[in-house]
Write an enzyme that holds these catalytic residues in place. Structure first.
Site, PDB file in Angstrom:
ATOM      1  N   HIS A 494      -3.344  -9.659   3.483  1.00 55.34           N
ATOM      2  CA  HIS A 494      -3.848  -8.303   3.696  1.00 55.34           C
ATOM      3  C   HIS A 494      -3.090  -7.299   2.827  1.00 55.34           C
ATOM      4  CE1 HIS A 494      -5.313  -4.884   6.284  1.00 55.34           C
ATOM      5  NE2 HIS A 494      -4.207  -4.342   5.790  1.00 55.34           N
ATOM      6  N   GLU A 495      -1.772  -7.287   2.959  1.00 48.65           N
ATOM      7  CA  GLU A 495      -0.988  -6.296   2.216  1.00 48.65           C
ATOM      8  C   GLU A 495      -1.101  -6.520   0.715  1.00 48.65           C
ATOM      9  OE1 GLU A 495      -0.051  -3.766   3.674  1.00 48.65           O
ATOM     10  OE2 GLU A 495      -0.186  -4.473   5.738  1.00 48.65           O
ATOM     11  N   HIS A 501      -5.050  -3.358  -5.294  1.00 53.04           N
ATOM     12  CA  HIS A 501      -5.721  -2.065  -5.431  1.00 53.04           C
ATOM     13  C   HIS A 501      -4.840  -1.106  -6.231  1.00 53.04           C
ATOM     14  CE1 HIS A 501      -8.234   1.249  -3.187  1.00 53.04           C
ATOM     15  NE2 HIS A 501      -8.584   1.115  -4.450  1.00 53.04           N
TER      16      HIS A 501
END
Length: 702
Positions: A494-495, A501
């Site tokens: 997730h991180e 991004h």
């Protein structure tokens, strides 16, 4: 006269700290260009005494830059007003990125005190920009001619965002209301800092001390060793200490046979900030809710949620509640089924009690074992931290061609952190990635991704980002490997989505670098889908002792049981999302408002099981009370609608690493920052708006 004297004293502090007669070793690192590899902040050279002078000088320089824009005799243009604003405040950004990064990951009592001293200064600095009538007049003059300026898409977005920020910052308010707004902004900033510090202090202060070995029954050898280590560090050698940090409390609740001790630590966990002591957060919450509502009313809104959501994908509270309501009924139904399974396990063991909150994790593991012949202890040996990290690297490389090379002899935000040089598929340097895995008493809880420098451009040259992923994973006993549970492995994926991004973003202006809060979790949550795909597990899930690949039958069990527990997980999450929204749609906060009575009322009315507290109760709900996700905790499930639908774009091709789909996702979602409207970005990628079907199926609720 008082303001003049303050300005003189601040200038004196700055000039004294930047005196050319100082020895080189005493020069404030923030006042020079970093000469470190990749321009990484020289963390070891930055001392406590460097921060305040750097903040003061940063604000002084920023004000001078804003004044220069205001006093420019030339007519306002996009370049001399909008771009000049976007480029202002370089030193302030430089010191802020380090200061706030470290106060989250590696704070001290001095830094906590300094946070409170800096808060009113930065609040005033910000208000001095957005409430500057001369500056606003120049921005407005450019905005009103936007259709005549021949601006490209990114420039147009920057102009629109800049103008909107002035409006939302109170530029159109009469002077007397602007004065009220300034005070509210300062008070809110301080209250949010106090809330977060109280929560961290509360977590650090609690210790469950076990002095009898029989009370450790059920715990693993690693958990016992870590508890002994924690006890020794606390001066309690020969005993065992368990804390409220997740890698300590959650395994205890999951494995400890002693029910009374489970009850004790569970109640301590769900009552953080609610102990009527120096760290109590009830008063801070009441002040936050009341002042947020006052600010909303001042800005012409019925409630604070309306003010916040206007600028997000959801647009209004009805859209949020509609989504939450759509998921609540099936989630609660599934949670009741899981509770029945848990009660069966209790009854089967000859126990004569009704399941409570401190029983859920313990008996859920046994119910899962009974249904699927699978428990956490079977999976952990295959989830060695370094292997999971390499699995994340593998997925990122397969999707986007990026590579990650360990960096030695570079400054680190903490000695436990590690650094990687990130390169694009053509060998171009994308940025530096820091990873910091384990809990510390001076680190806030949870996991997050931040940056010590954001991507940008300077004099036409691209500035690459310095991204940091910070976690609180189960720390191994000395000499033992760090073995993650499935939730921790998923958290790392997730991180890392957030990190990609940050690394892929490519915008010319800082003012268009961000995306709406309810869109920002799409890049992170979509990465979770690859974590336990059989094709991916076969690459990274290797036994920590033998190196043997995870057996196919274990992968099959993981697949079969993957949706078991989603009743609990979805319900506790939705409960917190409701709680956040319920506070911020209030139209009135009375003098005797009781925040915990309100919490009980709104969640009880929806039928929340007493055995399932919301993921974050009010007094430790830092996402909303500490700022960041205020009237926005729903964002995770809003983005999950997007990420489940986005992942289907890969599934539909029959290739989880389909290059055409991956490149479209990078081009339309990961790269453009906030240049496009969030839904437009998604439609550009997917070709259509998302529905909730994929999410419901993914969570096993349909």
């Amino acid at each position: 006269m008082k303001k003049i004297m303050i300005a003189i004293s601040l200038a004196a502090v700055v000039s004294a700290c930047d005196s050319p007669s100082k020895k080189g070793a005493d020069v404030n690192p923030f006042f020079t260009e970093y000469t470190t590899p990749y321009g990484i902040p020289p963390f070891e050279d930055i001392k406590f005494e460097h921060y305040m002078p750097a903040f003061l000088k940063g604000m002084e320089e920023g004000r001078a830059e804003i004044n220069a824009i205001c006093q420019n005799p030339e007519a306002p243009t996009f370049e001399n007003t909008i771009v000049a604003m976007d480029e202002s405040g370089k030193l302030l950004r430089k010191v802020s990125s380090v200061f706030y990064g470290l106060t989250s990951a590696n704070t001290t009592a001095q830094l906590d005190t300094l946070s409170k001293e800096i808060s009113p200064l930065t609040s005033t600095y910000s208000d001095d920009i957005w409430l500057n009538p001369v500056l606003f007049a120049r921005v407005k003059a450019v905005y009103e001619k936007k259709n005549e300026l021949g601006l490209d898409k990114e420039q147009t977005k920057l102009l629109e965002e800049t103008y909107k920020n002035f409006i939302r910052g109170g530029a159109n308010l009469p002077e007397e209301k602007q004065a009220i707004l300034r005070k509210l902004n300062s008070d809110l900033s301080m209250s949010q800092i106090v809330f977060g510090q109280n929560m961290r202090n509360e977590e650090a202060a609690y210790k469950l001390v076990v002095d009898s070995e029989k009370d450790l029954a059920g715990l693993t050898s690693t958990q016992i060793a870590n508890a002994a280590k924690a006890a020794e560090a606390a001066g309690l050698k020969g005993k065992w200490v368990f804390t409220l940090h997740k890698p300590s409390v959650l395994p205890f609740l999951q494995n400890a046979e002693n029910r009374s001790l489970r009850e004790e630590i569970f109640n301590a966990y769900i009552n953080r900030g609610n102990n009527d002591n120096g760290n109590d957060n009830k008063k801070a919450v009441k002040e936050l809710i009341a002042k947020r509502l006052e600010k909303a009313a001042l800005m012409g809104y019925d409630d604070y949620a309306s003010f916040v959501l206007e600028d997000r994908m959801a647009k209004n509270s009805k859209s949020v509640f509609d989504l939450l309501d759509e998921l609540w009924t099936p989630a609660l139904k599934k949670a009741k089924e899981e509770l029945a399974d848990i009660q069966k396990e209790i009854d089967k063991n000859g126990k004569n009690f009704k399941a409570e909150g401190w029983d859920w994790s313990y008996y859920f593991e046994r119910a899962k074992k009974a249904k699927y012949d699978l428990d956490d202890s079977q999976i952990r040996p295959y989830l060695k931290l370094e292997n999971v990290r390499d699995g994340v690297f593998y997925v990122s490389n397969k999707l986007y061609g990026v590579t990650f090379t360990p960096l030695k002899n570079v400054p680190l935000p903490h000695p436990d952190a590690e650094a990687f040089d990130c390169k694009d598929k053509d060998g171009t340097h994308l940025g530096v990635l820091f990873m910091d895995y384990f809990p510390r008493a001076n680190k806030k809880s949870g996991a997050w991704c931040g940056s010590y420098r954001s991507q940008g451009y300077e004099n036409g040259k691209k500035i690459t980002p310095l991204v940091t992923v910070v976690c609180n994973f189960s720390q191994p006993a000395e000499g033992q490997p760090a073995l993650l549970n499935a939730d921790e492995a998923e958290t790392l994926f997730h991180e890392f989505g957030h990190a990609l991004h940050g690394l892929f973003k490519d915008v010319n202006y800082k003012g268009v670098g961000g995306v709406p809060r309810d869109f920002v979790e799409l890049p992170s949550q979509v990465m979770e889908h690859w974590a336990f795909e059989p094709e991916v597990l076969k690459v990274y899930a290797k036994h920590y002792e033998t190196g043997e690949m995870i057996p196919a039958e274990l992968i099959e069990k993981m697949s079969q049981s993957g949706k078991y527990g989603q009743g609990f997980a979805t319900t506790e999450y939705l409960a917190a999302s409701y709680l956040d929204m319920d506070f911020h749609v209030l139209k009135d906060v009375s003098a005797d408002f009781d925040v915990l009575a309100f919490e009980q009322k709104v969640l009880g009315a929806r039928g929340l099981l007493t055995q399932i507290p919301p993921r974050y109760r009010t007094t430790y709900f830092n996402h909303t009370m500490g700022g960041g996700y205020t009237a926005g905790y729903y964002s995770y499930i809003w983005a999950e609608v997007l990420d489940c639908d986005a992942y289907q774009a890969f599934v539909e091709t029959g290739d989880l690493f389909n290059q055409e789909v991956a490149q479209k996702f990078r081009k339309y979602v990961l790269t453009p920052g906030g240049i496009d409207d969030a839904m437009d970005m998604y439609i550009n990628f997917r070709g259509k708006k998302p529905g909730t079907d994929a999410l419901l199926k993914n969570r096993g609720l349909k």
